[in-house]
Write an enzyme that holds these catalytic residues in place. Structure first.
Site, PDB file in Angstrom:
ATOM      1  N   ASP A   1       0.919  -1.327   0.359  1.00  0.00           N
ATOM      2  CA  ASP A   1       0.106  -0.242  -0.245  1.00  0.00           C
ATOM      3  C   ASP A   1       0.787   1.385  -0.263  1.00  0.00           C
ATOM      4  OD1 ASP A   1      -2.748   1.888  -0.127  1.00  0.00           O
ATOM      5  OD2 ASP A   1      -2.572   1.339   2.241  1.00  0.00           O
TER       6      ASP A   1
ATOM      7  N   ASP B   1       3.454   1.246   8.331  1.00  0.00           N
ATOM      8  CA  ASP B   1       2.066   0.893   7.850  1.00  0.00           C
ATOM      9  C   ASP B   1       2.188  -0.249   7.060  1.00  0.00           C
ATOM     10  OD1 ASP B   1      -0.510  -0.060   8.240  1.00  0.00           O
ATOM     11  OD2 ASP B   1      -1.032   1.905   7.555  1.00  0.00           O
TER      12      ASP B   1
END
Length: 326
Positions: free
Chosen positions: A202, A219
């Protein structure tokens, strides 16, 4: 469109008790940070700097899949890449408290990188080349693999079966989706056999903190297996102004790892899959009270008309030649 409400019992007291169950002493300050999939908080500590606590969405990942995320981030950190791995406390990175699973991280600051600059994109390319060299060393066993079925066909079926499309748009949506799948199949054929490796997954600018002329990746919750280009295309911009960005990214990337130019045929398929997957993701999470607040336009017919317009644009883009950085 229903389901149990996640995180309903995750109040500040439970958050603090969870952190303190690891032998830490909090100072009582809890600040919610921007996150929809999980719940993430800045926790003030009595001794030392603040920590970040991430509480994982119930039922999304198995413990084994979360363990692979943590292990991958630790591998990257051990290779001197600037990622933020979970802290090891009591010999563990994943912790359990009263039905919740959570991990603690160091607090890092920074801002999104300026993607219009050659030096920034070349640097990002170098970092991703090193990251992918680590990612190619072994595989995932419990994480997702990005592909047309998992990130395209399944989301489309879900949206149709659960009645998210206005009735007057369903047929058009379904026909466009089938045309997109056929066009994406053609793009994958042109790309040829593609090496799958462990990826950030991502890699958009919001997951990169720029500080002191360095990129710090955060993340890895969506880390998965896929082609290397998945971690590059979101940094290169749209087709009409992407030639220089692609050249700069690959200039840095190929300092550390070869890039198969045939993967550029996958840029528009991957953009299409993100569009479909993102809408199904919001729909699947609608029972979470945070989602109607964050995406109040999602149920409106105008939104789905916009989605169909974007699908039409992607169908045209899939027919065009891939980016040409050379």
């Amino acid at each position: 469109m229903g389901g149990n409400t996640p995180f309903a019992d995750l109040d500040p007291d439970r958050i603090l008790h969870a952190v303190e169950s690891l032998g830490l002493r909090c100072d009582g300050r809890v600040l919610a940070l921007n996150s929809y999939e999980n719940r993430v908080y800045r926790i003030g500590m009595e001794d030392g700097p603040a920590r970040v606590a991430k509480f994982y969405r119930p039922g999304r990942w198995t413990d084994e899949a979360i363990g692979e995320e943590h292990a991958f981030s630790a591998e990257l950190r051990a290779a001197d890449l600037s990622v933020v791995p979970p802290l090891v406390l009591d010999g563990q990175t994943l912790h359990h408290f009263e039905g919740h699973r959570f991990a603690l991280f160091e607090m890092r600051g920074g801002h999104a990188p300026e993607l219009g600059r050659r030096d920034v994109l070349t640097h990002l390319g170098r970092v991703l080349g090193r990251m992918h060299a680590v990612g190619a060393a072994r595989g995932f066993r419990h994480r997702d693999v990005i592909g047309i079925e998992s990130h395209g066909e399944d989301p489309v079926h879900y949206l149709l079966e659960e009645g998210w499309l206005p009735p007057e748009l369903e047929d058009n949506f379904e026909r466009l989706a089938e045309a997109l799948f056929d066009a994406m199949d053609d793009c994958y054929e042109r790309a040829g056999e593609t090496v799958m490796l462990r990826l950030h997954g991502d890699c958009h600018p919001g997951n990169i903190l720029w500080r002191d002329d360095q990129a710090h990746f955060v993340d890895l919750d969506d880390c998965l297996a896929g082609p290397a280009v998945q971690d590059l295309w979101m940094l290169a911009g749209r087709r009409e102004d992407s030639r220089d960005p692609w050249r700069w990214l690959l200039e840095g990337y190929e300092t550390f790892r070869a890039f198969d130019r045939r993967q550029l045929h996958l840029v528009e398929p991957l953009r299409t899959l993100r569009l479909l997957h993102h809408n199904a993701w919001i729909a699947r999470r609608w029972h979470d009270p945070a989602f109607p607040v964050a995406f109040p336009w999602f149920e409106a017919p105008r939104h789905w008309e916009s989605v169909i317009t974007q699908m039409q644009e992607q169908l045209a883009a899939l027919q065009e030649p891939p980016p040409d950085p050379d």
